[in-house]
Design an enzyme around this catalytic site. Structure first.
Site, PDB file in Angstrom:
ATOM      1  N   VAL A 158       0.729  -1.177   0.089  1.00  0.00           N
ATOM      2  CA  VAL A 158       0.253   0.084   0.117  1.00  0.00           C
ATOM      3  C   VAL A 158       0.753   1.212  -0.103  1.00  0.00           C
ATOM      4  O   VAL A 158       2.063   1.235   0.662  1.00  0.00           O
ATOM      5  CB  VAL A 158      -0.817  -0.018   1.224  1.00  0.00           C
ATOM      6  N   SER A 159       0.471   2.436  -0.658  1.00  0.00           N
ATOM      7  CA  SER A 159       0.958   3.436  -0.741  1.00  0.00           C
ATOM      8  C   SER A 159       0.156   4.484  -0.088  1.00  0.00           C
ATOM      9  O   SER A 159      -1.007   4.345  -0.162  1.00  0.00           O
ATOM     10  CB  SER A 159       1.654   3.980  -2.077  1.00  0.00           C
ATOM     11  N   THR A 160       0.708   5.711   0.423  1.00  0.00           N
ATOM     12  CA  THR A 160      -0.350   6.737   0.832  1.00  0.00           C
ATOM     13  C   THR A 160      -1.173   7.179  -0.089  1.00  0.00           C
ATOM     14  O   THR A 160      -2.427   7.376   0.530  1.00  0.00           O
ATOM     15  CB  THR A 160       0.567   7.891   1.459  1.00  0.00           C
TER      16      THR A 160
ATOM     17  N   ASP B  90      -2.499   5.343  -2.570  1.00  0.00           N
ATOM     18  CA  ASP B  90      -3.659   4.291  -2.652  1.00  0.00           C
ATOM     19  C   ASP B  90      -4.474   4.294  -1.493  1.00  0.00           C
ATOM     20  O   ASP B  90      -6.017   4.215  -1.778  1.00  0.00           O
ATOM     21  CB  ASP B  90      -2.790   3.029  -2.872  1.00  0.00           C
ATOM     22  N   GLN B  91      -4.218   4.590  -0.548  1.00  0.00           N
ATOM     23  CA  GLN B  91      -4.814   4.327   0.912  1.00  0.00           C
ATOM     24  C   GLN B  91      -5.804   5.469   1.074  1.00  0.00           C
ATOM     25  O   GLN B  91      -6.808   5.110   1.333  1.00  0.00           O
ATOM     26  CB  GLN B  91      -3.905   4.351   2.101  1.00  0.00           C
TER      27      GLN B  91
END
Length: 485
Positions: free
Chosen positions: A9-11, A13-14
């Site tokens: 997860v990347s910031t 995407d989240q």
């Protein structure tokens, strides 16, 4: 089947789609249970981009794949594994070599057929396009912010704080920055500046002690004369060509003026054009002294001898670098004789010498003056804020008086030593005469101060021994050429 569950997860995407790690874990574990597979291990990369395969958990996963510990790799979606078509091909080839299957719990892929491989390639290409398109939009938006003279994010540099997205002076750190610029102009090296700052307890933004490279980066940053620089380096911190930079002037309060900044940049270029060993040399005239006979640089060396009484002596000599192949007839020059010849030249008060002395005087005198001026300006700004607060009814009269008393106690008192020194040298002519009394300066200067002074004043000097008596040792020295900076 032994299943490796990979979660990333990347910031972005989240925040955008809710691909949180707990959400992916719940979906993936449910899928493993529904297929009656055996969970081998969870591999989690948190807050990591999929632009490449340099990810800790992915590297561990590939190591276990090669070790034969895994039968299937399961992801929530293909773009959790990679957003690069090339990386996808390489990963699938690695899985195929190790007889490992690849599966997405929300997408249907069959990599055993040509149609399935085409489909997965198209999906990966779309993921890569989305990532690159997003990066272009972000870069364009940041570029527009710079053109509008707005800071496009990031932590504030040392010497500043962020107030409502704008840079404002940090009182304590700004003084340290100003001192570093002045010390460099006076001839100190980045290493010496870092050591001095550390000895006074100064630390960087992250609390780390200063080092030479950090000081040099600070000295090169145009933010300190009030300019906003963008696109200076790429994502790998490699410097971009200067024509690709964006530089907006006067966007925030400056710590040093532009003239001082440009002087420092020129001095950095001058120092970088000389060998580091020359700059760090303990020999006073290393890199400055050249042979009059052939024009080759003269290198310092130390010779030691012992008298009949048992006393040990050490002398420094300069030898032409072309002497080793017998192509130059020059003899070694003793350092104290070179120094004597140099002082005789300087004591003749040539125009260049007086101008160089005035430059040194200005550099030494302006440092303390500018530090004091900066402190006085800070106190004046604080006084104005308290006056505004009292005028607007935000504080009482007693509080206002108390704050004024604190500011008065912090004011810089007049220096008796400074007044006395100025009274002993009543006019500019006498000051200049005092500064060009090189015999007196040399008598009181340390070896390091002599080294700094010579490198600051002199660009090149050529010397040779007097030829009055052939083969006489320790002959007097003549300077045939002396060039000032």
């Amino acid at each position: 089947m032994r299943t490796a569950v990979y979660i990333r997860v990347s910031t972005e995407d989240q925040a955008r789609e809710g691909f949180s790690i707990p959400a992916q874990r719940e979906k993936l574990l449910s899928y493993v249970h529904s297929q009656d597979w055996t969970l081998s291990k969870l591999y989690v990369d948190e807050g990591v981009s999929a632009k490449d395969t340099n990810r800790p958990a992915l590297a561990e996963l590939l190591q276990d794949v090669r070790s034969g510990k895994i039968d299937v790799v399961l992801v929530y979606r293909l773009d959790r594994l990679t957003r690069s078509v090339l990386d996808l091909y390489q990963l699938l080839q690695e899985f195929e070599r190790c007889s490992v299957h690849f599966k997405s719990c929300t997408e249907v892929y069959d990599t055993t057929t040509a149609m399935g491989r085409l489909f997965i390639t198209l999906v990966a290409a779309l993921a890569q396009w989305e990532r690159e398109n997003l990066a272009e939009r972000v870069k364009l938006g940041m570029e527009q912010m710079v053109k509008e003279r707005k800071r496009p994010g990031g932590p504030p540099p040392f010497g500043y704080v962020l107030v409502d997205g704008a840079l404002q002076l940090h009182p304590g750190e700004a003084g340290t920055v100003h001192t570093m610029f002045e010390q460099y102009l006076q001839g100190a090296s980045p290493r010496q500046i870092a050591e001095q700052a550390n000895s006074l307890g100064a630390r960087g933004k992250n609390g780390a002690p200063w080092c030479a490279s950090a000081v040099l980066r600070l000295l090169k940053n145009p933010v300190y004369y009030g300019a906003l620089r963008w696109n200076h380096a790429d994502s790998t911190q490699r410097q971009n060509p200067p024509e690709d930079w964006l530089l907006e002037e006067s966007t925030h309060p400056a710590i040093v003026d532009e003239h001082t900044f440009l002087q420092v940049q020129q001095k950095i270029r001058d120092r970088s054009s000389r060998h580091p060993r020359v700059l760090a040399s303990s020999f006073l005239y290393s890199g400055l002294l050249y042979c009059s006979h052939c024009g080759s640089p003269m290198r310092g060396k130390v010779t030691r001898s012992q008298t009949d009484a048992g006393n040990k002596n050490a002398h420094i000599y300069y030898v032409c670098s072309a002497k080793h192949d017998a192509s130059c007839p020059s003899v070694a020059l003793r350092e104290d004789r070179v120094e004597k010849a140099l002082l005789q030249q300087l004591m003749q008060y040539p125009k260049e010498s007086r101008e160089a002395a005035a430059t040194v005087q200005s550099a030494e005198g302006s440092s303390q003056q500018q530090v004091e001026a900066h402190k006085e300006k800070t106190l004046s700004q604080k006084r104005k804020r308290w006056e505004d607060a009292y005028e607007n009814g935000l504080i009482s009269l007693d509080v206002f008086r108390s704050k004024l008393h604190e500011l008065t106690s912090q004011a810089i008192p007049p220096s008796p030593a400074k007044a006395e020194a100025e009274s002993t040298v009543p006019d500019s002519t006498n000051k200049e005469s005092f500064l060009t009394n090189w015999d007196m300066i040399w008598n009181f200067a340390t070896r390091e101060e002599k080294r700094q002074l010579t490198t600051q004043l002199i660009a090149r000097m050529e010397a040779q021994a007097c030829s009055q008596i052939a083969h006489q040792r320790n002959r007097e020295v003549i300077l045939t050429d002396l060039q000032f900076r």
